[in-house]
Motif scaffolding. Structure first.
Motif, short mmCIF file in Angstrom:
data_model
loop_
_atom_site.label_atom_id
_atom_site.label_comp_id
_atom_site.label_asym_id
_atom_site.label_seq_id
_atom_site.Cartn_x
_atom_site.Cartn_y
_atom_site.Cartn_z
N PRO A 95 0.83 -1.22 0.00
CA PRO A 95 0.00 0.00 0.00
C PRO A 95 0.85 1.26 0.00
O PRO A 95 2.04 1.23 0.35
CB PRO A 95 -0.80 -0.12 1.29
CG PRO A 95 0.09 -0.91 2.20
CD PRO A 95 0.84 -1.89 1.32
N PHE A 96 0.24 2.37 -0.40
CA PHE A 96 0.93 3.65 -0.23
C PHE A 96 0.57 4.19 1.15
O PHE A 96 -0.39 3.74 1.78
CB PHE A 96 0.57 4.63 -1.35
CG PHE A 96 -0.90 4.84 -1.59
CD1 PHE A 96 -1.60 5.83 -0.91
CD2 PHE A 96 -1.58 4.06 -2.52
CE1 PHE A 96 -2.94 6.05 -1.13
CE2 PHE A 96 -2.93 4.27 -2.75
CZ PHE A 96 -3.62 5.27 -2.06
N SER A 101 -3.00 8.68 1.65
CA SER A 101 -4.38 8.30 1.34
C SER A 101 -5.36 9.29 1.96
O SER A 101 -6.33 9.72 1.32
CB SER A 101 -4.65 6.88 1.86
OG SER A 101 -5.98 6.50 1.60
N SER A 127 -4.99 -3.75 -0.98
CA SER A 127 -4.19 -2.85 -1.81
C SER A 127 -3.91 -3.56 -3.13
O SER A 127 -3.29 -4.63 -3.16
CB SER A 127 -2.88 -2.50 -1.11
OG SER A 127 -2.09 -1.65 -1.90
N SER A 129 -3.37 -3.07 -7.68
CA SER A 129 -2.45 -2.40 -8.60
C SER A 129 -2.87 -0.97 -8.92
O SER A 129 -2.03 -0.12 -9.19
CB SER A 129 -2.35 -3.20 -9.90
OG SER A 129 -3.64 -3.39 -10.46
N ALA A 131 -5.59 0.85 -7.04
CA ALA A 131 -6.11 1.61 -5.90
C ALA A 131 -6.01 0.76 -4.64
O ALA A 131 -5.65 -0.43 -4.70
CB ALA A 131 -7.56 2.01 -6.15
N GLN A 132 -6.32 1.37 -3.50
CA GLN A 132 -6.41 0.63 -2.25
C GLN A 132 -7.71 1.00 -1.54
O GLN A 132 -8.32 2.03 -1.82
CB GLN A 132 -5.21 0.88 -1.36
CG GLN A 132 -5.04 2.27 -0.82
CD GLN A 132 -3.72 2.41 -0.05
OE1 GLN A 132 -2.72 1.77 -0.37
NE2 GLN A 132 -3.72 3.26 0.97
N ARG A 150 -4.39 5.19 -6.63
CA ARG A 150 -2.97 5.39 -6.36
C ARG A 150 -2.48 6.67 -7.03
O ARG A 150 -2.82 6.93 -8.19
CB ARG A 150 -2.15 4.21 -6.87
CG ARG A 150 -2.21 2.99 -5.99
CD ARG A 150 -1.35 1.86 -6.55
NE ARG A 150 -1.35 0.73 -5.64
CZ ARG A 150 -0.50 0.57 -4.64
NH1 ARG A 150 0.45 1.46 -4.45
NH2 ARG A 150 -0.57 -0.48 -3.84
N MET A 153 -0.51 7.32 -11.10
CA MET A 153 -0.73 6.14 -11.92
C MET A 153 -0.75 6.47 -13.40
O MET A 153 -0.29 5.68 -14.23
CB MET A 153 -2.06 5.48 -11.53
CG MET A 153 -2.04 4.79 -10.19
SD MET A 153 -0.78 3.51 -10.09
CE MET A 153 -1.24 2.49 -11.47
#
Length: 515
Positions: A95-96, A101, A127, A129, A131-132, A150, A153
């Motif tokens: 995750p970021f 977020s 999480s 590719s 979004a999470q 994300r 992207m």
């Protein structure tokens, strides 16, 4: 230069994680063994090959992660140790940061997060590719899931797509087989779907449409969107509670009928494709759960609607006729459909194509799904398509991908499932509804409002048409009379000038004689 640097990153990642060694290890010829020994000289890896593959795909970004997600469903093509690692790509992409977020959510809504949510879980529950997802609760008590795109992207995807376009151009330029596969059109389709997935409002609209389509089927649940909290970068939806479909043992212990679950999956897929022409096209196990709530026990829960496939009525009719012909082992009809659709040159002999299709398909009938490898069938069909110059249809790429997902899911749930026997009655019923008396009655019913409006106007429309026709006949007659009159006038003028000239000639001759 930006694209060149991205290419260098890809090549370096392949080299760093030893993916070149994995690729060359599948080639058995002596010269490839020598090349592998040369490339791997002095290189060693502490991690297993499955871990290296997963880490490389994660580092390369969303397009490569999606490729790994597809591979994770193909237990007949990928070794078990790699399957286990690739399965982590379903919903366990790193995750970021939670602070980032939170900032994205507040920027999207234009207010502090406490003003929007009574409770918000900073740590993501999934999480992927693109979004999470975070869980939360609105001030009215509704439990929701918050999906956050994300950051950055678009630039990453643009770079990868630029490289794919270049590669596709090379394939079409240097390979006759490549031109037949239409790689540039396929990349264009992929480009469309990826950009659609980057717009979360479009995903929310897809979910709403799929929810309406599936209403009444009682086999699948789709979350409801909170439209007041949906933007292009953040969407909020109803929280769904279920067990991931990959946890088969847990579902079995909870009392879920696994065989029925497998059959329901086939029914859902064919309903979406052939009834609605609007299907979930990212059906890997990370996007599917099963409800254990008493009111909806055993139903599928669909998640992640960024990639949706659509088919026209022509596509659906063509595919349905092909499926039914396959199920009935009517290989001549399959060959005729390929020729009628223009997929193969019109001069192709039906009997030759029929024999080739029979050779591929006949060994796979009357066998359980565990003994059928769609991958092997597709490989043989590719050899046939090369021989008969079959043109691959780019608009069906998503459907082909989804078919692979459905096969992998069916094999995971019930290896004994006979996919063909499960789907055949459904398709026959669908075709009967499309071309039988029920189809005629439905078309009359659908057109009834238009007929009701046109019928009172029909006498006037008929009168106007006849008057225009009569007016056209009168106009044509008048033009013919005028043309005839012009010809008559020209003739009379010619006669007058002729007589006048003759008379003048006689007078001139008489005058000459007098003198």
């Amino acid at each position: 230069m930006r694209y060149f640097s991205r290419l260098l990153v890809i090549l370096w990642t392949v080299y760093r994680y030893g993916l070149d060694d994995l690729a060359l290890s599948t080639l058995k010829r002596r010269r490839f063994r020598f090349l592998r020994s040369l490339i791997t000289l002095g290189r060693a890896w502490e991690q297993p090959r499955g871990v290296r593959m997963r880490l490389a795909l994660e580092r390369l970004g969303p397009i490569f992660v999606k490729f790994g997600q597809l591979l994770s469903t193909r237990r007949d093509l990928v070794p078990p140790d790699m399957i286990e690692e690739l399965s982590k790509l379903q919903d366990a992409v790193p995750p970021f940061p939670a602070a980032q977020s939170r900032a994205l959510i507040e920027q999207a809504f234009g207010r502090r997060i406490e003003e929007v949510f009574e409770q918000f879980d900073a740590e993501p529950v999934a999480s992927a590719s693109i979004a999470q997802v975070h869980f939360g609760r609105l001030h009215d008590g509704r439990e929701v899931a918050v999906k956050v795109l994300r950051p950055g992207m678009l630039d990453i995807i643009e770079d990868d797509l630029a490289l794919l376009r270049t590669l596709a151009g090379w394939v079409e330029r240097f390979s006759a087989d490549g031109r037949r596969l239409k790689p540039r059109e396929v990349v264009a389709e992929f480009n469309t779907y990826l950009h659609d997935e980057l717009d979360l409002v479009r995903e929310a609209a897809n979910a709403a449409q799929l929810r309406r389509n599936m209403d009444g089927l009682d086999l699948v649940l789709v979350p409801e969107m909170v439209w007041d909290l949906c933007t292009s970068q953040v969407i909020v939806m109803q929280r769904m509670r279920g067990v991931p479909i990959s946890q088969v043992q847990r579902l079995r212990e909870a009392g879920v009928d696994i065989k029925k679950l497998a059959r329901d999956g086939v029914t859902i897929f064919f309903t979406q494709v052939f009834r609605d022409g609007f299907f979930h096209a990212d059906m890997h196990p990370g996007n599917i759960q099963v409800s254990l709530h008493p009111a909806t026990f055993g139903r599928y829960i669909a998640l992640d609607f960024g990639i949706i496939g659509t088919l026209t009525e022509v596509d659906k009719d063509y595919l349905a006729q092909n499926f039914i012909a396959f199920f009935r082992r009517d290989y001549k009809r399959v060959a005729e459909l390929h020729i009628e659709s223009g997929w193969v040159p019109p001069q192709t002999r039906v009997d030759e194509l029929e024999g080739a299709v029979r050779t591929v398909c006949e060994p796979h009938f009357d066998r359980p799904l565990k003994d059928i490898s769609l991958g092997q069938v597709l490989m043989r069909l590719f050899q046939i398509s090369r021989r008969f110059n079959v043109e691959i249809q780019p608009q069906l790429v998503l459907l082909q991908k989804t078919l692979l997902n459905v096969e992998g899911l069916g094999r995971q749930l019930d290896p004994e499932l006979d996919l063909w026997a499960t789907a055949k009655p459904f398709l026959e019923r669908w075709m009967d509804e499309q071309v039988g008396w029920r189809a005629l009655a439905r078309q009359v019913r659908d057109e009834a409002p238009r007929y009701a409006k046109l019928l009172p106007e029909l006498p006037r429309l008929l009168h106007d048409a006849l008057r225009q026709r009569a007016g056209g006949d009168a106009e044509r007659t008048m033009r013919a009379l005028l043309q005839e009159q012009r010809r008559t006038n020209a003739l009379l003028q010619g006669l007058i000038w002729g007589v006048l000239g003759f008379t003048l000639g006689l007078l001139a001759a008489q005058f000459w004689n007098w003198h």
